[in-house]
Motif scaffolding. Structure first.
Motif, PDB file in Angstrom:
ATOM      1  N   UNK A   6       0.852  -1.188   0.000  1.00 15.43           N
ATOM      2  CA  UNK A   6       0.000   0.000   0.000  1.00 15.43           C
ATOM      3  C   UNK A   6       0.890   1.240   0.000  1.00 15.43           C
ATOM      4  N   UNK A   7       0.646   2.133  -0.916  1.00 16.66           N
ATOM      5  CA  UNK A   7       1.445   3.359  -0.995  1.00 16.66           C
ATOM      6  C   UNK A   7       0.814   4.450  -0.141  1.00 16.66           C
ATOM      7  N   UNK A   8       1.681   5.308   0.379  1.00 19.08           N
ATOM      8  CA  UNK A   8       1.236   6.424   1.209  1.00 19.08           C
ATOM      9  C   UNK A   8       1.844   7.716   0.668  1.00 19.08           C
ATOM     10  N   UNK A   9       1.147   8.810   0.951  1.00 20.03           N
ATOM     11  CA  UNK A   9       1.628  10.143   0.594  1.00 20.03           C
ATOM     12  C   UNK A   9       1.872  10.891   1.889  1.00 20.03           C
ATOM     13  N   UNK A  10       3.048  11.513   2.002  1.00 20.36           N
ATOM     14  CA  UNK A  10       3.405  12.249   3.213  1.00 20.36           C
ATOM     15  C   UNK A  10       4.303  13.419   2.842  1.00 20.36           C
ATOM     16  N   UNK A  11       4.452  14.344   3.788  1.00 20.00           N
ATOM     17  CA  UNK A  11       5.412  15.435   3.601  1.00 20.00           C
ATOM     18  C   UNK A  11       6.812  14.841   3.489  1.00 20.00           C
ATOM     19  N   UNK A  12       7.591  15.325   2.544  1.00 21.64           N
ATOM     20  CA  UNK A  12       8.964  14.869   2.382  1.00 21.64           C
ATOM     21  C   UNK A  12       9.789  15.271   3.590  1.00 21.64           C
ATOM     22  N   UNK A  13      10.704  14.395   3.972  1.00 24.59           N
ATOM     23  CA  UNK A  13      11.677  14.698   5.014  1.00 24.59           C
ATOM     24  C   UNK A  13      13.070  14.562   4.399  1.00 24.59           C
ATOM     25  N   UNK A  14      14.057  15.028   5.121  1.00 21.91           N
ATOM     26  CA  UNK A  14      15.422  14.926   4.611  1.00 21.91           C
ATOM     27  C   UNK A  14      15.825  13.477   4.371  1.00 21.91           C
ATOM     28  N   UNK A  15      15.226  12.541   5.094  1.00 17.99           N
ATOM     29  CA  UNK A  15      15.519  11.120   4.896  1.00 17.99           C
ATOM     30  C   UNK A  15      15.053  10.625   3.527  1.00 17.99           C
ATOM     31  N   UNK A  16      14.169  11.351   2.863  1.00 19.22           N
ATOM     32  CA  UNK A  16      13.673  10.979   1.538  1.00 19.22           C
ATOM     33  C   UNK A  16      14.578  11.450   0.405  1.00 19.22           C
ATOM     34  N   UNK A  17      15.593  12.230   0.704  1.00 18.83           N
ATOM     35  CA  UNK A  17      16.394  12.886  -0.333  1.00 18.83           C
ATOM     36  C   UNK A  17      17.039  11.906  -1.306  1.00 18.83           C
ATOM     37  N   UNK A  37      14.198  20.434   0.498  1.00 21.28           N
ATOM     38  CA  UNK A  37      13.163  19.979   1.430  1.00 21.28           C
ATOM     39  C   UNK A  37      13.125  20.891   2.651  1.00 21.28           C
ATOM     40  N   UNK A  38      14.293  21.162   3.215  1.00 19.89           N
ATOM     41  CA  UNK A  38      14.397  22.002   4.416  1.00 19.89           C
ATOM     42  C   UNK A  38      13.865  23.409   4.176  1.00 19.89           C
ATOM     43  N   UNK A  39      14.138  23.958   3.004  1.00 27.82           N
ATOM     44  CA  UNK A  39      13.800  25.352   2.722  1.00 27.82           C
ATOM     45  C   UNK A  39      12.435  25.534   2.067  1.00 27.82           C
ATOM     46  N   UNK A  70       5.709  19.820  -0.074  1.00 26.72           N
ATOM     47  CA  UNK A  70       6.662  18.964  -0.785  1.00 26.72           C
ATOM     48  C   UNK A  70       6.330  17.549  -0.326  1.00 26.72           C
ATOM     49  N   UNK A  71       5.751  16.764  -1.203  1.00 28.46           N
ATOM     50  CA  UNK A  71       5.218  15.453  -0.842  1.00 28.46           C
ATOM     51  C   UNK A  71       6.004  14.320  -1.487  1.00 28.46           C
ATOM     52  N   UNK A  72       6.007  13.176  -0.802  1.00 29.21           N
ATOM     53  CA  UNK A  72       6.567  11.959  -1.383  1.00 29.21           C
ATOM     54  C   UNK A  72       5.510  10.869  -1.381  1.00 29.21           C
ATOM     55  N   UNK A  73       5.594  10.033  -2.374  1.00 30.51           N
ATOM     56  CA  UNK A  73       4.775   8.834  -2.469  1.00 30.51           C
ATOM     57  C   UNK A  73       5.695   7.675  -2.122  1.00 30.51           C
ATOM     58  N   UNK A  74       5.355   6.947  -1.065  1.00 35.64           N
ATOM     59  CA  UNK A  74       6.199   5.838  -0.614  1.00 35.64           C
ATOM     60  C   UNK A  74       5.418   4.537  -0.632  1.00 35.64           C
ATOM     61  N   UNK A  75       6.135   3.470  -0.905  1.00 39.00           N
ATOM     62  CA  UNK A  75       5.601   2.133  -0.714  1.00 39.00           C
ATOM     63  C   UNK A  75       6.628   1.435   0.155  1.00 39.00           C
ATOM     64  N   UNK A 101      10.411   2.657   0.080  1.00 40.62           N
ATOM     65  CA  UNK A 101      10.854   3.105  -1.229  1.00 40.62           C
ATOM     66  C   UNK A 101      10.074   4.336  -1.689  1.00 40.62           C
ATOM     67  N   UNK A 102      10.796   5.342  -2.164  1.00 41.03           N
ATOM     68  CA  UNK A 102      10.165   6.530  -2.740  1.00 41.03           C
ATOM     69  C   UNK A 102       9.794   6.199  -4.185  1.00 41.03           C
ATOM     70  N   UNK A 103       8.489   6.256  -4.472  1.00 41.46           N
ATOM     71  CA  UNK A 103       7.989   5.977  -5.823  1.00 41.46           C
ATOM     72  C   UNK A 103       7.776   7.246  -6.630  1.00 41.46           C
ATOM     73  N   UNK A 104       7.732   8.392  -5.951  1.00 43.27           N
ATOM     74  CA  UNK A 104       7.518   9.650  -6.645  1.00 43.27           C
ATOM     75  C   UNK A 104       7.479  10.799  -5.670  1.00 43.27           C
ATOM     76  N   UNK A 105       7.425  11.984  -6.224  1.00 44.74           N
ATOM     77  CA  UNK A 105       7.327  13.179  -5.395  1.00 44.74           C
ATOM     78  C   UNK A 105       6.594  14.274  -6.155  1.00 44.74           C
ATOM     79  N   UNK A 106       6.070  15.209  -5.395  1.00 46.85           N
ATOM     80  CA  UNK A 106       5.410  16.383  -5.965  1.00 46.85           C
ATOM     81  C   UNK A 106       5.688  17.548  -5.031  1.00 46.85           C
ATOM     82  N   UNK A 107       5.946  18.700  -5.602  1.00 43.31           N
ATOM     83  CA  UNK A 107       6.210  19.871  -4.774  1.00 43.31           C
ATOM     84  C   UNK A 107       5.669  21.126  -5.425  1.00 43.31           C
ATOM     85  N   UNK A 108       5.510  22.122  -4.611  1.00 38.43           N
ATOM     86  CA  UNK A 108       5.112  23.444  -5.089  1.00 38.43           C
ATOM     87  C   UNK A 108       6.204  24.426  -4.692  1.00 38.43           C
TER      88      UNK A 108
END
Length: 162
Positions: free
Chosen positions: A1-12, A44-46, A51-56, A59-66
């Motif tokens: 199951x994939x989840x969407x969450x705010x990106x963290x520095x660990x996702x870089x 991500x920090x700034x 700034x979102x990541x899609x994770x399963x 694993x990062x499957x994608x990202x979206x940011x504004x």
């Protein structure tokens, strides 16, 4: 199951891995050198907008940011949206989910206009994704980018968020 969450520095590292093939092997971005994980951590920090990541699992499957559309103060309610999926994640509805969540969070954060800059490379996937999310064509900038020995147009797409 994939989840969407705010990106963290660990996702870089995962974000860098998703984006790098687009930089080196396609014209869908005008970047010519893939950003490093350290550069993504800074972004991500700034980030002032979602700034979102899609994770399963892990694993990062994608990202979206504004990001701000332009730096001048009168543009402060307009954002530019960006979305990328790992090749294996495409065609499974992840893009619609991720972009929809990004737009909802941007609206909640006070954005009123979302603008997507899509390279018109003959691959209509990004245009279809944005159109399905309610974006409409706002204009074309002709031959504004040169990458992989070809001149490229960009299509401006816009969506009202309020």
């Amino acid at each position: 199951m994939s989840t969407i969450a705010e990106a963290t520095e660990a996702d870089a590292e995962g974000i860098a891995a998703v984006f790098a093939p687009y930089v080196t092997g396609s014209v869908v971005t005008f970047e010519t050198t893939p950003p490093t994980a350290a550069q993504w951590r800074t972004k991500i920090r700034e980030s002032a907008w979602p700034f979102l990541v899609l994770r399963e699992e892990d694993e990062v499957l994608g990202y979206a940011l504004a990001t701000p559309w332009r730096p001048k103060p009168a543009y402060r309610y307009s954002v530019e949206t960006t979305i990328y999926l790992a090749p294996g994640a495409a065609g499974r509805g992840h893009g619609r989910r991720l972009l929809g969540e990004l737009l909802a969070r941007c609206a909640k954060a006070g954005a009123r206009q979302a603008i997507a800059v899509v390279v018109d490379s003959g691959n209509p996937a990004s245009r279809r994704l944005h159109t399905s999310a309610g974006f409409t064509e706002a204009g074309v900038l002709r031959r504004v980018g040169f990458k992989h020995d070809r001149w490229l147009d960009t299509l401006l797409l816009q969506r009202h968020l309020a």
